[in-house]
Design an enzyme around this catalytic site. Structure first.
Site, short mmCIF file in Angstrom:
data_model
loop_
_atom_site.label_atom_id
_atom_site.label_comp_id
_atom_site.label_asym_id
_atom_site.label_seq_id
_atom_site.Cartn_x
_atom_site.Cartn_y
_atom_site.Cartn_z
N ASN A 238 0.90 -1.27 0.05
CA ASN A 238 0.03 0.09 0.19
C ASN A 238 0.77 1.12 -0.07
OD1 ASN A 238 -2.45 1.77 0.78
ND2 ASN A 238 -1.28 2.07 2.43
N GLU A 239 0.44 2.30 -1.01
CA GLU A 239 1.29 3.57 -1.03
C GLU A 239 2.75 3.42 -0.52
OE1 GLU A 239 -0.99 6.18 1.64
OE2 GLU A 239 -2.90 6.12 0.21
N PRO A 240 3.39 2.78 -1.66
CA PRO A 240 4.97 2.81 -1.51
C PRO A 240 5.31 4.13 -1.65
CG PRO A 240 4.22 2.20 -3.62
CD PRO A 240 2.88 2.11 -2.82
#
EC number: 3.2.1.123
Length: 503
Positions: A238-240
């Site tokens: 998620n959301e790197p």
């Protein structure tokens, strides 16, 4: 804004769900993949599938919801019945790295079994599951969450939260900064600290074998879920974050980090997953500021895996700034990469007039572009109060009841399955009119399309249906679904239309 019903109606509706026991169906029994030419999600019958859903993410121990009862910690069959009744046919379920691998190399098989139990039960209610390795700023070492301590390597950057402030003192018992210090900044600001940036870069660079460990996590997870057809896919992270933006400031340029850091890492993980699971789709995400185009030149694993690849994207204002423009950008990404797309986070629990307006506009834009979505967040599971990366609270109030604003505006009329290629669909939240049109295709092995509609909420005075061609299309209501059947004699290329109007 959609008209609202008295809160007593809402509570009565919830009560009915809890006691009535909705009929169980097997809608989640067909494996989902992607048609690269249309960029649409399809089931194994060749029908295009559309999903409305919510996030179920527990960011702290035990890293999963309780599976019994009904309260602020649960995701039980009671919760699943509620989602089914609202027409939410998918969840993004936290498959948490510290939950499954609390210490390096040691897998918590009990955790895996609990996640498997949730997935299996959800499927009985027609709910597909996206397994999400969720994180926000990586670690409690950086005031938020996501990775176990063994997976966090800051190198020489031990001055957290520099450059936001001088180094925070650490709690000697936990080894983490004190909550009162963490609360000095919005949690998202901590991504831009030197220590967090270095830790992400070390992860991507396979420093101390961390990328290999990430790949092993997904290989083991895929091994555990390869036979679960209701798993819509694996979301790698998620959301790197971009990586070490202090050593390489060009990583802040939209698209650059996707190409340099994320794409190579995703290929490593893809290769590991495919040793045990060739069927399920991989969901991959770019950095959160890909305003003009994602930086990926291909899907993980290359062109042969376009039919099992989905670009996951989010929309929040800020950091995003123009819904119509940025959706056009994402749709161009899908056409270029020839993969599926899925809005896996948007704010569905805000309290302001702007939050409501933004949400409703996003729903309409998703319909316009035939995009599935998952709202943030079904329940807070304590993450808001613990400063664990929640923008706001959940679909539920403090008593555990669904909030009126959420009930009214996330249960929409939409097609869950279309036996052909969808031309378009639209739900008017004011008049409640719904229109669907699609083209019969030769490669679809079903003539059955499914439309969800909340009869009690939106069509309480009845409804009228119009279909075309009249002599070749039939329909029937089954609970809160309308089943549309077109004749097998219709030739490929024939247009079918369906309209639903409230009385």
């Amino acid at each position: 804004m959609a008209e609202t019903q008295p809160l007593v109606f809402v509570l009565m509706s919830i009560s009915a769900i809890l006691t009535a026991g909705l009929p169980i169906n097997d809608d989640a029994s067909l494996l989902i993949s992607v048609n690269p030419e249309t960029q649409q999600l399809v089931d194994s019958l060749g029908r295009e599938r559309f999903f409305h859903g919510t996030n179920v993410v527990v960011k702290h121990k035990p890293y999963h919801p309780s599976v019994e009862g009904y309260d602020n910690t649960s995701f039980s069959e009671v919760d699943m019945k509620i989602l089914q009744d609202l027409g939410l046919n998918t969840i993004r379920l936290g498959m948490m790295l510290p939950g499954y691998v609390p210490t390096r190399g040691n897998y918590n098989e009990t955790y895996l079994k609990i996640i498997q139990e949730i997935v299996s039960k959800a499927a009985k209610y027609g709910i597909y599951t996206l397994l999400d390795m969720h994180q926000d700023v990586m670690s409690a070492k950086f005031c938020v969450e996501g990775f176990p301590d063994w997976a966090v390597n800051t190198g020489n950057a031990d001055n957290f939260p520099f450059p936001l402030e001088d180094k925070y003192p650490l709690n000697l018992q936990t080894g983490y900064p004190y909550p009162k210090d963490c609360a000095k900044h919005a949690w998202g600001d901590y991504y831009f600290t030197e220590a967090a940036a270095a830790a992400f870069q070390n992860f991507y660079n396979n420093t101390d074998g961390l990328l290999d460990a990430w790949a092993d996590f997904w290989k083991k997870t895929a091994q555990g879920f390869k036979d679960y057809k209701s798993v819509i896919g694996y979301e790698l992270i998620n959301e790197p974050f971009a990586g070490d933006i202090y050593r390489d400031p060009s990583l802040m340029i939209p698209g650059v980090a996707d190409e340099r850091n994320l794409a190579p890492a995703y290929d490593v993980i893809h290769k590991a997953i495919r040793t045990v699971d060739e069927q399920h789709s991989i969901f991959f995400e770019g950095v959160t500021w890909d305003y003009f185009a994602a930086g990926f030149s291909k899907v993980p694993g290359g062109d042969a895996y376009r039919n099992r690849s989905v670009l996951s994207y989010h929309y929040y204002e800020p950091p995003d700034f123009n819904k119509k423009f940025q959706f056009e950008v994402r749709m161009e990404d899908l056409r270029r990469l020839k993969c599926g797309g899925f809005l896996t986070e948007l704010l569905t629990v805000g309290d302001t007039a702007k939050d409501m307006s933004d949400m409703l506009e996003l729903f309409d834009i998703c319909d316009q572009h035939k995009q599935s979505w998952m709202g943030w967040l079904y329940k807070s599971y304590g993450c808001y109060k613990q400063h664990l990366g929640c923008l706001t609270d959940s679909m539920h109030d403090e008593t555990g009841h669904l909030r009126d604003i959420v009930l009214q505006n996330t249960t929409r009329t939409y097609p869950q399955a279309v036996a052909g290629h969808t031309i378009g669909y639209k739900f008017d939240r004011i008049t409640k009119k719904f229109d669907l049109s699609f083209v019969v295709t030769a490669d679809c092995r079903s003539t059955e399309s499914i439309v969800y509609f909340n009869k009690d909420l939106h069509y309480s005075n009845g409804y009228d249906v119009t279909v075309f061609p009249k002599d070749s299309v039939t329909w029937k209501q089954v609970e809160k679904k309308i089943i549309i059947n077109h004749s097998q004699k219709l030739s490929a290329g024939t247009t079918v239309t369906f309209s639903l109007v409230a009385k």
